[in-house]
Design a protein around this motif. Sequence first.
Motif, PDB file in Angstrom:
ATOM      1  N   LEU A 214       0.862  -1.317  -0.101  1.00 14.89           N
ATOM      2  CA  LEU A 214       0.021  -0.036   0.152  1.00 14.89           C
ATOM      3  C   LEU A 214       0.818   1.385  -0.095  1.00 14.89           C
ATOM      4  O   LEU A 214       0.400   2.289  -0.742  1.00 14.89           O
ATOM      5  N   ALA A 215       1.959   1.389   0.921  1.00 19.52           N
ATOM      6  CA  ALA A 215       2.638   2.460   0.763  1.00 19.52           C
ATOM      7  C   ALA A 215       3.423   2.696  -0.550  1.00 19.52           C
ATOM      8  O   ALA A 215       3.790   3.860  -0.918  1.00 19.52           O
ATOM      9  N   LEU A 216       3.973   1.612  -0.917  1.00 26.93           N
ATOM     10  CA  LEU A 216       4.703   1.751  -2.465  1.00 26.93           C
ATOM     11  C   LEU A 216       3.665   1.967  -3.517  1.00 26.93           C
ATOM     12  O   LEU A 216       4.254   3.084  -4.059  1.00 26.93           O
ATOM     13  N   GLY A 217       2.610   1.756  -3.459  1.00 31.69           N
ATOM     14  CA  GLY A 217       1.455   2.154  -4.498  1.00 31.69           C
ATOM     15  C   GLY A 217       1.291   3.552  -4.388  1.00 31.69           C
ATOM     16  O   GLY A 217       1.128   4.242  -5.275  1.00 31.69           O
ATOM     17  N   VAL A 218       0.876   3.831  -3.124  1.00 32.91           N
ATOM     18  CA  VAL A 218       0.728   5.290  -2.842  1.00 32.91           C
ATOM     19  C   VAL A 218       1.948   6.260  -3.189  1.00 32.91           C
ATOM     20  O   VAL A 218       1.514   7.316  -3.721  1.00 32.91           O
ATOM     21  N   GLY A 219       3.222   5.708  -2.959  1.00 29.22           N
ATOM     22  CA  GLY A 219       4.189   6.777  -3.245  1.00 29.22           C
ATOM     23  C   GLY A 219       4.602   6.757  -4.910  1.00 29.22           C
ATOM     24  O   GLY A 219       4.662   7.719  -5.272  1.00 29.22           O
ATOM     25  N   VAL A 220       4.122   5.642  -5.540  1.00 31.64           N
ATOM     26  CA  VAL A 220       4.262   5.579  -7.059  1.00 31.64           C
ATOM     27  C   VAL A 220       3.142   6.422  -7.478  1.00 31.64           C
ATOM     28  O   VAL A 220       3.596   7.596  -8.549  1.00 31.64           O
ATOM     29  N   ALA A 221       1.956   6.479  -6.964  1.00 29.53           N
ATOM     30  CA  ALA A 221       0.918   7.242  -7.525  1.00 29.53           C
ATOM     31  C   ALA A 221       1.222   8.780  -7.279  1.00 29.53           C
ATOM     32  O   ALA A 221       0.947   9.526  -8.110  1.00 29.53           O
ATOM     33  N   ALA A 222       1.809   9.048  -6.034  1.00 25.03           N
ATOM     34  CA  ALA A 222       2.007  10.384  -5.827  1.00 25.03           C
ATOM     35  C   ALA A 222       2.944  10.836  -6.891  1.00 25.03           C
ATOM     36  O   ALA A 222       2.909  11.910  -7.184  1.00 25.03           O
TER      37      ALA A 222
ATOM     38  N   LEU B 173       3.763   9.872 -10.056  1.00 24.45           N
ATOM     39  CA  LEU B 173       3.158   9.934 -11.168  1.00 24.45           C
ATOM     40  C   LEU B 173       2.209  11.412 -11.202  1.00 24.45           C
ATOM     41  O   LEU B 173       2.093  12.063 -12.426  1.00 24.45           O
ATOM     42  N   LEU B 174       1.480  11.579 -10.390  1.00 24.97           N
ATOM     43  CA  LEU B 174       0.497  12.633 -10.211  1.00 24.97           C
ATOM     44  C   LEU B 174       1.173  14.040 -10.255  1.00 24.97           C
ATOM     45  O   LEU B 174       0.843  14.980 -10.739  1.00 24.97           O
ATOM     46  N   GLY B 175       2.273  13.954  -9.362  1.00 24.50           N
ATOM     47  CA  GLY B 175       3.125  15.118  -9.432  1.00 24.50           C
ATOM     48  C   GLY B 175       3.795  15.545 -10.831  1.00 24.50           C
ATOM     49  O   GLY B 175       3.745  16.641 -11.229  1.00 24.50           O
TER      50      GLY B 175
END
Length: 233
Positions: free
Chosen positions: A218-226, A228-230
């Motif tokens: 979950l932490a890895l997924g949130v980090g990658v998503a952040a 990409l969004l940035g």
Amino acid sequence: MTTTSFEFPGRWVEGAGLVLGPLLMLAGVLLRVDFEDFFPGQLAAFAAHPGRMTASYSVFTAGNVLLWPAVIALVRRAWAAQPRLALWGGVMVMFGLFARAFHTGINHLVFQIADAQGVEAGRHAVDGYYGAFHVLQPLSIAIFFGWIVLAAGVWRAGVLGIVRSAALASMSALPIGVLKGTGPMSIVATLGLCVALAPLGMRILKDGPAPRWWAYPLALGVGVAAVLLGMAG
């Protein structure tokens, strides 16, 4: 009305900040250790090695950001025995971390100018910046004294021994400003920070149950998503 207490920001955030913050800052200064430490040399190094210099400043910035929970961890543990030193040392260091973050934004902008318009344009941008007033300017002084005051507080409170407290105080020698390269004191300061904080962080991380298995992906997924969004703006 029922109230609950929570020790912000929590064991895992504090432990991660204590371990990763110093290590990332040390990695950042070591990645640019063989380049001239004044800004013309840093810009020339970026032109010749853009990936390496971007990585150097990026991991250093990440380490600086991760120091805020590390500072809170020290203040909370020193508060009962040394409230004044913990308070003022923590406040000054935290304010200084904001000043470093401000400078990293300028570093990023100057690198983009150098990439788009050439090294000379980047050099002129920094030349024009030096001496200009900004509201965070006084905080550059605060962080120098803040590390010393905080180190005195954690030593007198028994949170860290004399050697590790002195290593923490060595962070007052870390240069602050725009496009600061690596000099001898940069290595001494960030290595001292690792010696002072990383063992405490490991002890905090081990002092309690591990996260649930799903917390890691979950932490890895949130980090990658952040990220990409940035990048998408």
